[in-house]
Scaffold this motif. Sequence first.
Motif, short mmCIF file in Angstrom:
data_model
loop_
_atom_site.label_atom_id
_atom_site.label_comp_id
_atom_site.label_asym_id
_atom_site.label_seq_id
_atom_site.Cartn_x
_atom_site.Cartn_y
_atom_site.Cartn_z
N ASP A 167 6.56 19.61 19.12
CA ASP A 167 6.44 20.73 20.11
C ASP A 167 7.01 20.33 21.41
O ASP A 167 6.93 19.26 21.96
N PRO A 168 7.56 21.33 22.04
CA PRO A 168 8.16 21.28 23.45
C PRO A 168 6.78 20.24 24.35
O PRO A 168 5.66 20.84 24.31
N GLY A 169 7.17 19.28 24.88
CA GLY A 169 6.27 18.65 25.84
C GLY A 169 5.29 18.00 25.28
O GLY A 169 4.26 17.40 25.98
N LYS A 170 5.26 17.75 23.97
CA LYS A 170 4.12 16.96 23.28
C LYS A 170 4.68 15.89 22.43
O LYS A 170 5.84 15.86 22.24
N ARG A 171 3.76 15.10 21.96
CA ARG A 171 4.18 13.94 21.04
C ARG A 171 4.62 14.30 19.80
O ARG A 171 4.01 15.28 19.35
N PRO A 172 5.53 13.78 19.17
CA PRO A 172 5.65 14.08 17.67
C PRO A 172 4.43 13.81 16.99
O PRO A 172 3.86 13.08 16.94
N HIS A 173 4.43 14.83 15.92
CA HIS A 173 3.45 14.87 14.78
C HIS A 173 3.83 14.66 13.56
O HIS A 173 5.32 15.05 13.46
N ALA A 174 3.12 13.95 12.78
CA ALA A 174 3.57 13.88 11.28
C ALA A 174 2.45 13.79 10.29
O ALA A 174 1.27 13.41 10.80
N ALA A 175 2.61 14.19 9.12
CA ALA A 175 1.59 14.31 8.15
C ALA A 175 1.95 13.94 6.84
O ALA A 175 3.64 14.20 6.49
N ILE A 176 1.40 13.13 6.12
CA ILE A 176 1.56 12.40 4.64
C ILE A 176 0.70 13.10 3.87
O ILE A 176 -0.66 12.56 4.02
N THR A 177 0.96 13.52 2.78
CA THR A 177 0.10 13.73 1.46
C THR A 177 0.44 12.57 0.60
O THR A 177 1.63 12.46 0.23
N ALA A 178 -0.40 11.82 0.11
CA ALA A 178 -0.19 10.95 -0.89
C ALA A 178 -1.29 11.12 -1.87
O ALA A 178 -2.29 11.70 -1.87
N THR A 179 -1.15 10.43 -3.12
CA THR A 179 -1.98 10.37 -4.18
C THR A 179 -2.04 8.87 -4.51
O THR A 179 -1.57 8.23 -4.62
N VAL A 180 -3.35 8.76 -5.14
CA VAL A 180 -3.60 7.38 -5.91
C VAL A 180 -2.88 7.23 -7.08
O VAL A 180 -2.94 7.97 -7.81
N ARG A 181 -2.13 6.07 -7.06
CA ARG A 181 -1.24 5.82 -8.37
C ARG A 181 -2.21 5.36 -9.66
O ARG A 181 -3.27 4.89 -9.33
N LEU A 208 -3.17 12.65 5.55
CA LEU A 208 -3.16 11.89 6.79
C LEU A 208 -2.30 12.38 7.88
O LEU A 208 -1.20 12.64 7.55
N GLY A 209 -2.88 12.56 8.92
CA GLY A 209 -2.26 13.06 10.21
C GLY A 209 -2.02 11.80 11.30
O GLY A 209 -2.92 11.19 11.43
N PHE A 210 -1.05 11.95 12.03
CA PHE A 210 -0.94 10.94 12.83
C PHE A 210 0.28 11.44 13.83
O PHE A 210 0.88 12.34 13.78
N PHE A 211 0.33 10.45 15.20
CA PHE A 211 1.50 10.75 16.16
C PHE A 211 2.53 9.80 15.50
O PHE A 211 2.50 8.70 15.47
N ASP A 212 3.82 10.42 15.47
CA ASP A 212 4.93 9.78 14.97
C ASP A 212 5.96 9.10 16.07
O ASP A 212 5.97 9.61 17.10
N ALA A 255 1.98 2.52 0.20
CA ALA A 255 2.23 2.20 -1.01
C ALA A 255 1.62 0.80 -1.16
O ALA A 255 1.16 0.53 -2.45
N GLU A 256 1.48 0.01 -0.48
CA GLU A 256 0.78 -1.29 -0.39
C GLU A 256 -0.51 -1.19 -0.66
O GLU A 256 -1.28 -2.10 -1.48
N ALA A 257 -1.27 -0.07 -0.29
CA ALA A 257 -2.80 0.34 -0.58
C ALA A 257 -2.89 0.99 -1.86
O ALA A 257 -3.96 0.97 -2.35
N GLY A 258 -1.76 1.41 -2.77
CA GLY A 258 -2.09 2.06 -4.07
C GLY A 258 -1.77 3.33 -3.99
O GLY A 258 -2.22 3.95 -4.85
N PHE A 259 -1.08 3.91 -3.13
CA PHE A 259 -0.58 5.45 -3.05
C PHE A 259 0.66 5.66 -3.30
O PHE A 259 1.79 4.64 -3.16
N ARG A 260 0.97 6.74 -3.59
CA ARG A 260 2.39 7.30 -3.98
C ARG A 260 2.53 8.58 -3.16
O ARG A 260 1.73 9.50 -2.95
N VAL A 261 3.46 8.50 -2.29
CA VAL A 261 3.68 9.66 -1.10
C VAL A 261 4.31 10.77 -1.91
O VAL A 261 5.18 10.63 -2.80
N LEU A 262 3.73 11.98 -1.51
CA LEU A 262 3.99 13.14 -2.23
C LEU A 262 4.99 14.13 -1.23
O LEU A 262 5.66 14.92 -1.72
N GLU A 263 4.61 14.05 -0.08
CA GLU A 263 5.12 15.06 0.87
C GLU A 263 4.78 14.47 2.10
O GLU A 263 4.06 13.91 2.66
#
Length: 199
Positions: A185-199, A140-144, A171-179
């Motif tokens: 980046d200068p002048g950009k919105r903060p980026h974030a990414a989460i890798t998760a697996t189904v529990r 999952l990629g999104f703006f932080d 977690a509420e949807a049934g995932f476990r966060v892995l990473e």
Amino acid sequence: MGNESTRAAYRTHAAEYTRILGSVEDMHELDQQRIRRWASGIDGQMIDAGCGPGHWTNYLHQRNSTIEGIDLVPEFIESARARFPDVPFRVGSFRDMDFPDKTLHGVLSWYSLIHIPPDEVPMALEEFARVLAPRGQLLLGFFDGPPGTPFQHAVTTAYYWSTEHMGHLLAEAGFRVLEIDMRQDPGKRPHAAITATVR
């Protein structure tokens, strides 16, 4: 901001969006590495949920991933099929995906949840969890930023999410966060990414 309003906004800007952001070569090298690394550990059917112009779908297809791209916007799918004829694409909503339960091994959702109203994001995550097989993975990629705070995206209203709050929703949807990965980046919105697996 529902499906139809988001679809309408992107239909208006589809050609411009594809021209500016429809190539992996225009994407950050760290994003290429992250997506490539994630996909390399998945053996089985994957989808690119909210594939847009289809460049990430093709990127993974070229690296031997079994992947299909789905998107709300017919213009994106038409363009993707023309540009990447060997890759399967179809119009569809990842809020109600046409896949049986527990049949997919990977879901790439790269900035495809950013336009969903905050109160609807849990339903989308639950849908991802429904279609993923046990130990299936979501990237999952999104703006932080402050959770659920709207901002004016170039196409239509989008929303920030913090990694902490998104992790809680996963977690509420049934995932476990892995990473968790974050980048500023200068002048950009903060980026974030989460890798998760189904529990």
